[in-house]
Design a protein around this motif. Structure first.
Motif, PDB file in Angstrom:
ATOM      1  N   ALA A  17      32.022  52.377  46.870  1.00  0.00           N
ATOM      2  CA  ALA A  17      32.360  51.828  45.555  1.00  0.00           C
ATOM      3  C   ALA A  17      33.564  50.907  45.720  1.00  0.00           C
ATOM      4  CB  ALA A  17      32.672  52.953  44.572  1.00  0.00           C
ATOM      5  N   HIS A  18      33.358  49.622  45.428  1.00  0.00           N
ATOM      6  CA  HIS A  18      34.390  48.606  45.594  1.00  0.00           C
ATOM      7  C   HIS A  18      35.031  48.297  44.243  1.00  0.00           C
ATOM      8  CE1 HIS A  18      32.464  47.599  49.521  1.00  0.00           C
ATOM      9  NE2 HIS A  18      31.361  47.894  48.857  1.00  0.00           N
ATOM     10  N   VAL A  19      36.348  48.030  44.269  1.00  0.00           N
ATOM     11  CA  VAL A  19      37.072  47.663  43.046  1.00  0.00           C
ATOM     12  C   VAL A  19      37.749  46.308  43.294  1.00  0.00           C
ATOM     13  CG1 VAL A  19      38.659  48.460  41.256  1.00  0.00           C
ATOM     14  CG2 VAL A  19      37.523  50.127  42.738  1.00  0.00           C
ATOM     15  N   PRO A  20      36.986  45.219  43.267  1.00  0.00           N
ATOM     16  CA  PRO A  20      37.538  43.920  43.670  1.00  0.00           C
ATOM     17  C   PRO A  20      38.606  43.353  42.745  1.00  0.00           C
ATOM     18  CG  PRO A  20      35.285  43.686  42.884  1.00  0.00           C
ATOM     19  CD  PRO A  20      35.546  45.148  42.998  1.00  0.00           C
ATOM     20  N   VAL A  21      38.771  43.933  41.552  1.00  0.00           N
ATOM     21  CA  VAL A  21      39.855  43.466  40.695  1.00  0.00           C
ATOM     22  C   VAL A  21      41.204  43.709  41.373  1.00  0.00           C
ATOM     23  CG1 VAL A  21      40.169  45.620  39.393  1.00  0.00           C
ATOM     24  CG2 VAL A  21      40.711  43.430  38.318  1.00  0.00           C
ATOM     25  N   LEU A  22      41.262  44.709  42.265  1.00  0.00           N
ATOM     26  CA  LEU A  22      42.428  44.942  43.114  1.00  0.00           C
ATOM     27  C   LEU A  22      41.925  44.930  44.558  1.00  0.00           C
ATOM     28  CD1 LEU A  22      45.374  45.586  43.622  1.00  0.00           C
ATOM     29  CD2 LEU A  22      44.886  48.006  43.207  1.00  0.00           C
ATOM     30  N   PRO A  23      41.862  43.748  45.176  1.00  0.00           N
ATOM     31  CA  PRO A  23      41.267  43.634  46.512  1.00  0.00           C
ATOM     32  C   PRO A  23      41.863  44.633  47.498  1.00  0.00           C
ATOM     33  CG  PRO A  23      41.718  41.463  45.614  1.00  0.00           C
ATOM     34  CD  PRO A  23      42.358  42.451  44.675  1.00  0.00           C
ATOM     35  N   GLY A  24      40.974  45.353  48.159  1.00  0.00           N
ATOM     36  CA  GLY A  24      41.393  46.374  49.113  1.00  0.00           C
ATOM     37  C   GLY A  24      41.068  47.773  48.647  1.00  0.00           C
ATOM     38  N   CYS A  25      40.847  47.930  47.348  1.00  0.00           N
ATOM     39  CA  CYS A  25      40.566  49.258  46.803  1.00  0.00           C
ATOM     40  C   CYS A  25      39.085  49.575  46.970  1.00  0.00           C
ATOM     41  CB  CYS A  25      40.954  49.314  45.328  1.00  0.00           C
ATOM     42  SG  CYS A  25      40.704  50.944  44.591  1.00  0.00           S
ATOM     43  N   VAL A  26      38.803  50.664  47.668  1.00  0.00           N
ATOM     44  CA  VAL A  26      37.425  51.070  47.931  1.00  0.00           C
ATOM     45  C   VAL A  26      37.400  52.578  48.124  1.00  0.00           C
ATOM     46  CG1 VAL A  26      37.599  50.810  50.436  1.00  0.00           C
ATOM     47  CG2 VAL A  26      35.376  50.523  49.329  1.00  0.00           C
ATOM     48  N   ALA A  27      36.263  53.181  47.868  1.00  0.00           N
ATOM     49  CA  ALA A  27      36.108  54.620  48.080  1.00  0.00           C
ATOM     50  C   ALA A  27      34.656  54.897  48.429  1.00  0.00           C
ATOM     51  CB  ALA A  27      36.524  55.412  46.842  1.00  0.00           C
ATOM     52  N   SER A  28      34.435  56.033  49.057  1.00  0.00           N
ATOM     53  CA  SER A  28      33.076  56.413  49.438  1.00  0.00           C
ATOM     54  C   SER A  28      32.735  57.773  48.850  1.00  0.00           C
ATOM     55  CB  SER A  28      32.939  56.452  50.963  1.00  0.00           C
ATOM     56  OG  SER A  28      33.811  57.420  51.519  1.00  0.00           O
ATOM     57  N   GLY A  29      31.466  58.129  48.953  1.00  0.00           N
ATOM     58  CA  GLY A  29      31.014  59.421  48.467  1.00  0.00           C
ATOM     59  C   GLY A  29      29.622  59.714  48.972  1.00  0.00           C
ATOM     60  N   THR A  30      29.226  60.956  48.875  1.00  0.00           N
ATOM     61  CA  THR A  30      27.887  61.334  49.327  1.00  0.00           C
ATOM     62  C   THR A  30      26.827  61.023  48.278  1.00  0.00           C
ATOM     63  OG1 THR A  30      28.243  63.586  48.527  1.00  0.00           O
ATOM     64  CG2 THR A  30      28.779  63.142  50.838  1.00  0.00           C
ATOM     65  N   THR A  31      27.271  60.736  47.049  1.00  0.00           N
ATOM     66  CA  THR A  31      26.367  60.303  45.986  1.00  0.00           C
ATOM     67  C   THR A  31      26.992  59.103  45.290  1.00  0.00           C
ATOM     68  OG1 THR A  31      27.379  61.670  44.257  1.00  0.00           O
ATOM     69  CG2 THR A  31      25.625  62.684  45.592  1.00  0.00           C
ATOM     70  N   ARG A  32      26.185  58.407  44.514  1.00  0.00           N
ATOM     71  CA  ARG A  32      26.690  57.268  43.750  1.00  0.00           C
ATOM     72  C   ARG A  32      27.799  57.716  42.794  1.00  0.00           C
ATOM     73  NH1 ARG A  32      24.566  52.292  41.609  1.00  0.00           N
ATOM     74  NH2 ARG A  32      25.364  51.869  39.516  1.00  0.00           N
ATOM     75  N   GLU A  33      27.567  58.820  42.108  1.00  0.00           N
ATOM     76  CA  GLU A  33      28.527  59.310  41.125  1.00  0.00           C
ATOM     77  C   GLU A  33      29.846  59.715  41.786  1.00  0.00           C
ATOM     78  OE1 GLU A  33      25.374  60.304  41.420  1.00  0.00           O
ATOM     79  OE2 GLU A  33      24.602  59.159  39.694  1.00  0.00           O
ATOM     80  N   GLU A  34      29.741  60.356  42.940  1.00  0.00           N
ATOM     81  CA  GLU A  34      30.953  60.781  43.638  1.00  0.00           C
ATOM     82  C   GLU A  34      31.756  59.570  44.104  1.00  0.00           C
ATOM     83  OE1 GLU A  34      31.760  64.224  46.812  1.00  0.00           O
ATOM     84  OE2 GLU A  34      30.711  62.505  47.695  1.00  0.00           O
ATOM     85  N   ALA A  35      31.072  58.551  44.611  1.00  0.00           N
ATOM     86  CA  ALA A  35      31.767  57.350  45.068  1.00  0.00           C
ATOM     87  C   ALA A  35      32.498  56.672  43.911  1.00  0.00           C
ATOM     88  CB  ALA A  35      30.771  56.383  45.709  1.00  0.00           C
ATOM     89  N   VAL A  36      31.857  56.598  42.750  1.00  0.00           N
ATOM     90  CA  VAL A  36      32.489  55.976  41.583  1.00  0.00           C
ATOM     91  C   VAL A  36      33.713  56.778  41.146  1.00  0.00           C
ATOM     92  CG1 VAL A  36      32.184  55.443  39.136  1.00  0.00           C
ATOM     93  CG2 VAL A  36      30.392  54.840  40.785  1.00  0.00           C
ATOM     94  N   ALA A  37      33.571  58.093  41.083  1.00  0.00           N
ATOM     95  CA  ALA A  37      34.704  58.938  40.695  1.00  0.00           C
ATOM     96  C   ALA A  37      35.855  58.792  41.680  1.00  0.00           C
ATOM     97  CB  ALA A  37      34.256  60.396  40.608  1.00  0.00           C
ATOM     98  N   ASN A  38      35.527  58.733  42.959  1.00  0.00           N
ATOM     99  CA  ASN A  38      36.566  58.563  43.975  1.00  0.00           C
ATOM    100  C   ASN A  38      37.237  57.197  43.857  1.00  0.00           C
ATOM    101  OD1 ASN A  38      36.080  61.095  44.994  1.00  0.00           O
ATOM    102  ND2 ASN A  38      34.754  60.389  46.659  1.00  0.00           N
TER     103      ASN A  38
END
Length: 221
Positions: A17-38
């Motif tokens: 899950a990428h957050v390009p509004v703040l370049p560099g912010c990214v997170a991963s997860g084992t599911t789509r929902e987990e990645a977004v929450a992270n």
């Protein structure tokens, strides 16, 4: 400001899950929902990391990651925020964030013993050394993406040549006696030099064979 969004990509048990509004912010997860929450949590953590190392967060201080929309990353993996000409301040901002992030990384691993660098929490996770090697190798790969390959392959080859040449020109005395393990293999300075020349010669021959098979006429060397 454009509506802030989280862009998601992945499949099966690995999602980013990428957050390009703040370049560099990214997170991963084992599911789509987990990645977004992270990613929502990572926004605050990344903002704090940068701010504690002197990067101004004034532009992002009023953003609440809980309000970010969630979208699929486009098939070409380019977010809308990745498009358009760069402004001069964006290059400065990138360098500030890059320096802050690298400072945090070095602070985290400096002083670790060889055993701590090699130890794995589980058989399926990387050691600290493996993670650092991955960071270094990926940065070299990403840097090559700035070259205009394949539209301008010769300039790309020359750009890599300049990087390599510069590295050997500025070599410190200690660099000439390297003997260590990287990527699970033993490397010395001479071995690196030998493999650079071997690899180039090997693929020179491969390309010659390809051109011959295609019937391409090339001038004599």
């Amino acid at each position: 400001m454009t509506e802030a969004a989280i862009y998601v990509q992945g499949e099966k048990s690995y999602w980013l899950a990428h957050v390009p509004v703040l370049p560099g912010c990214v997170a991963s997860g084992t599911t789509r929902e987990e990645a977004v929450a992270n990613a929502r949590r990572a926004f605050g953590a990344y903002r704090e990391l940068l701010e504690t190392r002197g990067v101004s967060m004034e532009h992002w201080k009023d953003l609440d990651s809980a309000t970010f929309t969630v979208r699929d990353l486009p098939p070409d993996r380019v977010a809308p925020e990745d498009l358009g000409p760069l402004q001069e301040h964006e290059l400065r901002d990138f360098l500030h964030r890059y320096e802050a992030s690298r400072s945090a990384l070095i602070s985290l691993v400096r002083g670790l013993s060889p055993g701590e660098l090699e130890r794995k929490p589980t058989e399926t996770t990387w050691s600290v050394r493996e993670a650092l090697e991955h960071v270094m190798e990926t940065e070299v790969t990403l840097l090559s993406r700035l070259e205009r390959w394949p539209d301008d392959p010769f300039n790309t080859l020359q750009a890599v040549h300049r990087l390599l040449f510069q590295r050997f020109i500025v070599m410190e005395p200690a660099d000439t006696a390297i003997d260590h393990h990287f990527g699970g293999r033993r490397w010395t300075t001479r071995k690196v030099m030998r493999r650079l020349l071997e690899h180039e010669f090997e693929h020179l021959g491969q390309i010659k064979e390809t051109l011959a098979a295609l019937g391409a006429n090339r001038p004599p060397e």
